[in-house]
Every structure is written in C-alpha cells, then in structure tokens.
Design a protein around this motif. Structure first.
Motif, PDB file in Angstrom:
ATOM      1  N   ARG A 184      29.966  10.988  18.087  1.00 36.88           N
ATOM      2  CA  ARG A 184      28.538  11.230  17.934  1.00 36.88           C
ATOM      3  C   ARG A 184      28.162  12.579  18.545  1.00 36.88           C
ATOM      4  NH1 ARG A 184      29.254   7.376  21.524  1.00 36.88           N
ATOM      5  NH2 ARG A 184      28.915   5.793  19.908  1.00 36.88           N
ATOM      6  N   VAL A 185      27.021  13.091  18.092  1.00 38.77           N
ATOM      7  CA  VAL A 185      26.425  14.296  18.658  1.00 38.77           C
ATOM      8  C   VAL A 185      24.960  13.988  18.943  1.00 38.77           C
ATOM      9  CG1 VAL A 185      25.827  16.722  18.298  1.00 38.77           C
ATOM     10  CG2 VAL A 185      27.978  15.824  17.365  1.00 38.77           C
ATOM     11  N   ARG A 186      24.512  14.326  20.161  1.00 35.49           N
ATOM     12  CA  ARG A 186      23.101  14.136  20.526  1.00 35.49           C
ATOM     13  C   ARG A 186      22.458  15.501  20.745  1.00 35.49           C
ATOM     14  NH1 ARG A 186      20.306  12.188  26.080  1.00 35.49           N
ATOM     15  NH2 ARG A 186      18.176  11.951  25.269  1.00 35.49           N
ATOM     16  N   ALA A 187      21.202  15.630  20.311  1.00 33.36           N
ATOM     17  CA  ALA A 187      20.492  16.898  20.474  1.00 33.36           C
ATOM     18  C   ALA A 187      19.077  16.631  20.965  1.00 33.36           C
ATOM     19  CB  ALA A 187      20.440  17.644  19.145  1.00 33.36           C
ATOM     20  N   THR A 188      18.641  17.428  21.940  1.00 34.78           N
ATOM     21  CA  THR A 188      17.269  17.335  22.458  1.00 34.78           C
ATOM     22  C   THR A 188      16.697  18.741  22.592  1.00 34.78           C
ATOM     23  OG1 THR A 188      17.829  17.494  24.816  1.00 34.78           O
ATOM     24  CG2 THR A 188      17.907  15.295  23.805  1.00 34.78           C
ATOM     25  N   THR A 189      15.351  18.813  22.642  1.00 40.98           N
ATOM     26  CA  THR A 189      14.678  20.072  22.960  1.00 40.98           C
ATOM     27  C   THR A 189      13.476  19.761  23.847  1.00 40.98           C
ATOM     28  OG1 THR A 189      13.093  20.051  21.112  1.00 40.98           O
ATOM     29  CG2 THR A 189      15.259  21.039  20.691  1.00 40.98           C
ATOM     30  N   ALA A 190      13.018  20.789  24.547  1.00 40.71           N
ATOM     31  CA  ALA A 190      11.824  20.630  25.380  1.00 40.71           C
ATOM     32  C   ALA A 190      10.595  20.328  24.529  1.00 40.71           C
ATOM     33  CB  ALA A 190      11.596  21.896  26.202  1.00 40.71           C
ATOM     34  N   ALA A 191      10.632  20.691  23.249  1.00 41.02           N
ATOM     35  CA  ALA A 191       9.493  20.456  22.352  1.00 41.02           C
ATOM     36  C   ALA A 191       9.367  18.997  21.942  1.00 41.02           C
ATOM     37  CB  ALA A 191       9.615  21.325  21.110  1.00 41.02           C
ATOM     38  N   GLY A 192      10.417  18.197  22.168  1.00 46.99           N
ATOM     39  CA  GLY A 192      10.330  16.776  21.861  1.00 46.99           C
ATOM     40  C   GLY A 192      11.394  16.220  20.938  1.00 46.99           C
ATOM     41  N   THR A 193      12.303  17.053  20.469  1.00 42.72           N
ATOM     42  CA  THR A 193      13.413  16.550  19.646  1.00 42.72           C
ATOM     43  C   THR A 193      14.318  15.664  20.481  1.00 42.72           C
ATOM     44  OG1 THR A 193      13.424  18.470  18.190  1.00 42.72           O
ATOM     45  CG2 THR A 193      15.472  17.217  18.349  1.00 42.72           C
ATOM     46  N   ASP A 194      14.714  14.543  19.919  1.00 36.62           N
ATOM     47  CA  ASP A 194      15.715  13.665  20.537  1.00 36.62           C
ATOM     48  C   ASP A 194      16.336  12.850  19.416  1.00 36.62           C
ATOM     49  OD1 ASP A 194      17.337  12.026  22.024  1.00 36.62           O
ATOM     50  OD2 ASP A 194      15.796  11.482  23.491  1.00 36.62           O
ATOM     51  N   LEU A 195      17.491  13.310  18.965  1.00 32.28           N
ATOM     52  CA  LEU A 195      18.152  12.635  17.848  1.00 32.28           C
ATOM     53  C   LEU A 195      19.638  12.494  18.131  1.00 32.28           C
ATOM     54  CD1 LEU A 195      19.860  14.882  15.937  1.00 32.28           C
ATOM     55  CD2 LEU A 195      17.527  15.574  15.402  1.00 32.28           C
ATOM     56  N   THR A 196      20.215  11.500  17.489  1.00 38.08           N
ATOM     57  CA  THR A 196      21.651  11.242  17.614  1.00 38.08           C
ATOM     58  C   THR A 196      22.257  11.093  16.228  1.00 38.08           C
ATOM     59  OG1 THR A 196      21.370  10.128  19.742  1.00 38.08           O
ATOM     60  CG2 THR A 196      23.420   9.707  18.542  1.00 38.08           C
ATOM     61  N   ALA A 197      23.355  11.785  16.019  1.00 37.11           N
ATOM     62  CA  ALA A 197      24.106  11.671  14.771  1.00 37.11           C
ATOM     63  C   ALA A 197      25.395  10.911  15.046  1.00 37.11           C
ATOM     64  CB  ALA A 197      24.428  13.049  14.209  1.00 37.11           C
ATOM     65  N   GLU A 198      25.525   9.752  14.426  1.00 33.23           N
ATOM     66  CA  GLU A 198      26.789   9.030  14.444  1.00 33.23           C
ATOM     67  C   GLU A 198      27.658   9.612  13.342  1.00 33.23           C
ATOM     68  OE1 GLU A 198      27.464   6.873  16.746  1.00 33.23           O
ATOM     69  OE2 GLU A 198      25.428   6.684  17.574  1.00 33.23           O
ATOM     70  N   LEU A 199      28.873  10.000  13.679  1.00 36.11           N
ATOM     71  CA  LEU A 199      29.724  10.712  12.740  1.00 36.11           C
ATOM     72  C   LEU A 199      30.630   9.761  11.969  1.00 36.11           C
ATOM     73  CD1 LEU A 199      30.642  13.719  15.055  1.00 36.11           C
ATOM     74  CD2 LEU A 199      28.752  13.529  13.421  1.00 36.11           C
ATOM     75  N   ASN A 200      30.909  10.112  10.745  1.00 35.96           N
ATOM     76  CA  ASN A 200      31.790   9.337   9.874  1.00 35.96           C
ATOM     77  C   ASN A 200      33.102  10.092   9.739  1.00 35.96           C
ATOM     78  OD1 ASN A 200      33.114   8.093   7.703  1.00 35.96           O
ATOM     79  ND2 ASN A 200      31.206   7.582   6.657  1.00 35.96           N
ATOM     80  N   ARG A 201      34.169   9.532  10.241  1.00 37.96           N
ATOM     81  CA  ARG A 201      35.463  10.209  10.237  1.00 37.96           C
ATOM     82  C   ARG A 201      35.971  10.484   8.818  1.00 37.96           C
ATOM     83  NH1 ARG A 201      38.385   9.951  15.085  1.00 37.96           N
ATOM     84  NH2 ARG A 201      36.881  10.208  16.800  1.00 37.96           N
ATOM     85  N   LYS A 202      35.429   9.772   7.827  1.00 37.66           N
ATOM     86  CA  LYS A 202      35.855  10.010   6.452  1.00 37.66           C
ATOM     87  C   LYS A 202      35.263  11.304   5.886  1.00 37.66           C
ATOM     88  CE  LYS A 202      34.345   6.280   4.589  1.00 37.66           C
ATOM     89  NZ  LYS A 202      34.067   5.242   3.533  1.00 37.66           N
ATOM     90  N   TYR A 203      34.204  11.797   6.514  1.00 38.50           N
ATOM     91  CA  TYR A 203      33.539  13.002   6.029  1.00 38.50           C
ATOM     92  C   TYR A 203      34.071  14.220   6.772  1.00 38.50           C
ATOM     93  CZ  TYR A 203      30.145   9.798   3.898  1.00 38.50           C
ATOM     94  OH  TYR A 203      29.534   8.807   3.163  1.00 38.50           O
ATOM     95  N   HIS A 204      34.307  15.274   6.060  1.00 32.53           N
ATOM     96  CA  HIS A 204      34.905  16.480   6.624  1.00 32.53           C
ATOM     97  C   HIS A 204      33.850  17.373   7.275  1.00 32.53           C
ATOM     98  CE1 HIS A 204      38.335  15.233   4.305  1.00 32.53           C
ATOM     99  NE2 HIS A 204      37.687  15.387   3.168  1.00 32.53           N
ATOM    100  N   TRP A 205      34.264  18.041   8.351  1.00 29.20           N
ATOM    101  CA  TRP A 205      33.475  19.129   8.931  1.00 29.20           C
ATOM    102  C   TRP A 205      33.911  20.433   8.271  1.00 29.20           C
ATOM    103  CZ3 TRP A 205      29.422  19.438  12.312  1.00 29.20           C
ATOM    104  CH2 TRP A 205      29.094  18.285  13.036  1.00 29.20           C
ATOM    105  N   LEU A 206      32.955  21.282   7.917  1.00 27.12           N
ATOM    106  CA  LEU A 206      33.229  22.589   7.323  1.00 27.12           C
ATOM    107  C   LEU A 206      32.806  23.691   8.281  1.00 27.12           C
ATOM    108  CD1 LEU A 206      34.419  22.469   4.441  1.00 27.12           C
ATOM    109  CD2 LEU A 206      32.844  20.564   4.839  1.00 27.12           C
TER     110      LEU A 206
END
Length: 369
Positions: A184-206
């Motif tokens: 997973r990857v989590r991202a936040t910002t001082a402006a209020g972003t707070d999201l988490t991406a659960e990754l799928n190993r079947k999908y490729h990173w480019l």
C-alpha cells in the motif's frame, strides 16, 4: 499537409537560429509564411526531447504531429531532428481535418505505421481523447518511441523540458523498485488530503521518467511512475490542477480547491466553492460506467519542478501523488477494464509512505537520486 526532410530547400537554418525549416515548394506550409520562426530559448528543451528523451538516430523515421497553435514549438523540435539527420514528416492537424478531431486522420495513421519515433505536440480540444487513443493504439502495437506533448507551451519548454532527465530517471528507478514490493501507499497533505492506495500485485508499475523506450510511450516533460491501483479510499484535496480540457478552463486550483472522496476505488463526492468546476468535473467523471473509477495511481518524480503551474502536462510530474479517473492504460498496467475518459488530479506538498517507510515529507523526496 506533410513536410519531408528531402523536400526542404537548402540551406537549412541551424538549431540556434530561431528559424524553422523553409517552405516546401507547392503544398508546403500552405498559406503560412515561408518560415516558422521560433524563440532560440526553445532549443535546450527541443534538444532534450530529440537527443536525450527519444534518442533519435539518423536512420530512424520520425512522425511529428502538431497544430496551428503549437507550430513554433514544433518548429524548434523539427530543427533538432534535422540536426540529427533523421528523415521525418510533419503533420498540422488543421490542414487535414476539422477540430475537434472525431478520428485521427488516415494520413497520420499511415505515417505512424512506418515510423520508429513519433512526437505529438498539440493543444488538446474537448472530445478528442478518442483520436489520441487511436494514435497510441498504433504506438503500442508497433512499439514506437513516442513523446506525448499535449498542451506543451512556452513555460513548459523553459521549465520542465530543461530538466536533467537522467537524474529524474535514477530517482524514478529507485522509487518504482520500492513500490513494486509494497502492499500500500498512503499520502497526506496539510490541506487535508488523506488517502490510501491498496496495490494489486497483478498490475504493473510503469516508469515514465522522460527516457522513452519502445515498451512504453511517455509524456514530455517526463517524471512519474504509475500503476492501476487495486483500490483507493480516502480524501484528496486538489489544490493543484485537474486534467484534460478542464485544465485550460480552470488552471491552478490553489485558491479554489476541489475536494473529492473515494470509496472502493470509486468517486463518491466532489465539492468546491467554484461550482462550475465541481459540476464540470462531476459530469466528466460520469461519462461512462468506469469514468468515476480510479484508473491510475502515480507519483511525480521530476525534482527540477518547483511548483504547480496550472498545466497538467507538466504538473502531473511535480513531486507528489496524483491519481486519474477513467482509462487505466490496461495495455501497460494489465488492468482488464476500460473507459473512454481519463482525467488526472494533482495536489501540492505531499507526505508519502510506502508501506511503513516515509519517502516524501512536505513535497520533498527523502530518497536520493
């Protein structure tokens, strides 16, 4: 309209002269003047595109696609192609079909079929995504080294296109190696972003760092890594830009951000003080059954960029997280679903964790290039 290298009159202006290639006898640039002058300040970015990013060789044929608004930048790029000595064709879309394009003109598709390198330096118009997908279908099938420069402008030529793409590539390689092992990857910002991406190993990173290979065409300026996420949940405060034709309409969103929420990888809410932005974004992301689905999760890696400028071509490379709703580029990521739309959203000054390891703090990478 096309111009071939062997149809250009001599002598050819040098790359530093600020002049593009002379008119072809007869058809040529049509009613345009004999020369398309360009700012010599464009030379560094154009040379980066041709020699560093695309590594054009003298024996390779190049297909250049442009439009009337982008002629000056295209002229600078063409001068660099001729400096290398490679044969080429230049196509100006307005000479072939009315804009917005319903289909990519047949002449351009046929030229792509015999090209090893292609450059698309055009200003986007509404409802032209289909024609661009027709182009990238050929690029993907023939494994053309393709530079996608949609909405390229003077500022981008003087900023993003002057980046040290070898350094950007080294950083991108380190970050992509980390996320390929992650859950997973989590991202936040001082402006209020707070999201988490659960990754799928079947999908490729480019990795599209600006160094373009036959395996994956890339935007220029480059500088990002991306995948199709397994699932994204949380809040994204878009204080950077939104993509496609909405980018030109609304520009930087620093003063009137768009706040969106996602659940189970689908857009569930969108709110902004700018009601027109809110309405246009909601309509765009509900074009088809997958237009509201997160198709791309990405990390910008162009560390030579200092801030968001209101132009998606460059801003999605700005260090931080961006996501896109719609088309997941399944031919590359392995995603098995599709969409007729694709719209990126960009924020500012992220904190990013890959699993439990923090790799960015307040917009600055903690990983060295």
């Amino acid at each position: 309209m096309k111009i071939s290298q062997n149809q250009i009159k001599s002598p050819t202006p040098s790359a530093s002269s600020g002049q593009a290639l002379p008119q072809r006898t007869g058809e040529g640039w049509g009613t345009r003047s004999n020369h398309i002058p360009f700012d010599p300040e464009f030379v560094q970015g154009a040379r980066n595109a041709v020699e560093v990013c695309l590594r054009v060789q003298p024996e390779e044929k190049v297909c250049v696609i442009t439009d009337e608004v982008t002629l000056e930048i295209a002229a600078a790029i063409v001068s660099e192609i001729e400096r290398v000595g490679a044969p080429y064709h230049v196509w100006v879309l307005e000479d072939l079909a009315p804009r917005p394009l319903k289909e990519l003109p047949r002449e351009v598709l046929e030229d792509l079929e015999s090209s090893q390198v292609s450059i698309f330096a055009v200003q986007a118009q509404r409802n032209e995504l289909r024609s661009r997908m027709q182009m990238t279908d050929v690029v993907n099938r023939r494994k053309i080294r393709h530079a996608h420069m949609v909405n390229i402008n003077r500022q981008i030529m003087l900023e993003g296109m002057r980046a040290d793409f070898q350094k950007v590539d080294r950083l991108s390689a380190k970050v992509v190696e980390m996320v390929r092992r992650a859950q997973r990857v989590r991202a936040t910002t001082a402006a209020g972003t707070d999201l988490t991406a659960e990754l799928n190993r079947k999908y490729h990173w480019l990795k599209t760092s600006g160094i373009i290979s036959p395996e994956k065409w890339g935007n220029l300026p480059g500088g990002e890594i991306f995948t199709t996420p397994g699932e994204v949940n949380g809040t994204f405060v878009i204080d950077g830009v939104v993509g496609d034709y909405l980018c030109a309409k609304f520009g930087s969103l620093r003063e009137t951000p768009l706040t969106i929420r996602m659940k189970n990888n689908r857009l569930t809410e969108a709110h902004s003080e700018n009601r027109e932005l809110e309405d246009d974004f909601w309509k765009y992301t509900h074009t088809d059954e997958n237009s509201d689905r997160v198709g791309e999760f990405a990390i910008g890696t162009n560390i030579d960029l200092k801030d968001v400028i209101g132009q998606i071509l460059q801003d999605e490379k700005y260090p931080g997280v961006h996501i896109a709703f719609g088309n997941p580029y399944g031919a590359h990521t392995g995603a098995e679903w599709d969409s007729s739309t694709h719209i990126d959203v960009v924020g500012r000054k992220f904190n990013i964790w890959v699993d439990e390891e923090q790799i960015m703090r307040d917009g600055k990478f903690l990983v060295e290039a």
